[in-house]
Motif scaffolding. Sequence first.
Motif, short mmCIF file in Angstrom:
data_model
loop_
_atom_site.label_atom_id
_atom_site.label_comp_id
_atom_site.label_asym_id
_atom_site.label_seq_id
_atom_site.Cartn_x
_atom_site.Cartn_y
_atom_site.Cartn_z
N ALA A 1 -54.71 -34.53 112.73
CA ALA A 1 -54.23 -33.61 113.07
C ALA A 1 -54.41 -34.15 113.99
O ALA A 1 -53.16 -34.14 115.33
CB ALA A 1 -54.87 -31.84 112.94
N THR A 2 -56.12 -33.89 115.11
CA THR A 2 -56.61 -34.66 116.32
C THR A 2 -55.67 -36.23 116.93
O THR A 2 -54.50 -35.97 117.49
CB THR A 2 -57.93 -34.80 115.99
OG1 THR A 2 -58.44 -33.45 116.31
CG2 THR A 2 -58.15 -35.24 117.53
N SER A 3 -55.72 -37.21 115.70
CA SER A 3 -54.55 -38.08 116.41
C SER A 3 -53.38 -37.90 116.15
O SER A 3 -52.91 -38.64 116.94
CB SER A 3 -54.78 -39.36 114.95
OG SER A 3 -56.11 -39.27 114.23
N PHE A 4 -52.28 -37.46 115.75
CA PHE A 4 -51.26 -36.43 115.74
C PHE A 4 -51.07 -36.36 116.32
O PHE A 4 -50.24 -35.95 117.28
CB PHE A 4 -50.34 -35.61 114.37
CG PHE A 4 -49.13 -35.16 114.79
CD1 PHE A 4 -47.85 -36.27 113.52
CD2 PHE A 4 -48.69 -34.38 115.14
CE1 PHE A 4 -46.64 -35.76 114.04
CE2 PHE A 4 -47.88 -33.84 115.15
CZ PHE A 4 -46.22 -34.07 114.98
N LEU A 5 -51.58 -35.11 117.44
CA LEU A 5 -51.42 -34.48 118.43
C LEU A 5 -51.32 -35.16 120.02
O LEU A 5 -50.95 -35.76 120.54
CB LEU A 5 -52.08 -32.87 118.28
CG LEU A 5 -52.02 -31.86 117.51
CD1 LEU A 5 -52.81 -31.31 117.79
CD2 LEU A 5 -50.49 -31.43 117.56
#
Length: 156
Positions: free
Chosen positions: A66-70
């Motif tokens: 999620a960190t990468s995606f966001l």
Amino acid sequence: MGKITLARVDDRLIHGQVMTSWLQYTGARHILIIDDETANDEFTKTIISMAVPNGIQLDVFTIAEATSFLSENNFNDLILLVKSPLTFLQLIERGIPLKEIVVGGMGASAERKSFYKNISASENEKIVLKKLIDNGVEVRIQVIPDQKSVSVKNLL
């Protein structure tokens, strides 16, 4: 980074009318569930995907994913959905800015005691909620969109 329409804590994740009413209220077309355990459980992901209304995109990510995606994607009208406020604190600590978090469902358990009406929280979760507020995040309780919200800051 794109526009987060709703960042919501609900330990039931996606469920019936409550999620449908938030989708209608926000106009969001994409739900991102952030939970390491759920992201690594194919059976649970399949069950959850069956509860998502047609036309709504669903992703289920670990906190790292999620960190990468966001961080790396531009998106619009995204609902973030987590089981615990700790997940949002971890995202903030990883550089993901959040302005507001809505607590909608934290059910009773052995560690949790009644916090506000039908919302329960453990002592550790109360500490996490305070840390979120101390990081400039507005944290409020609101189960459904038509309900008046209550600031968590006033309850701690």
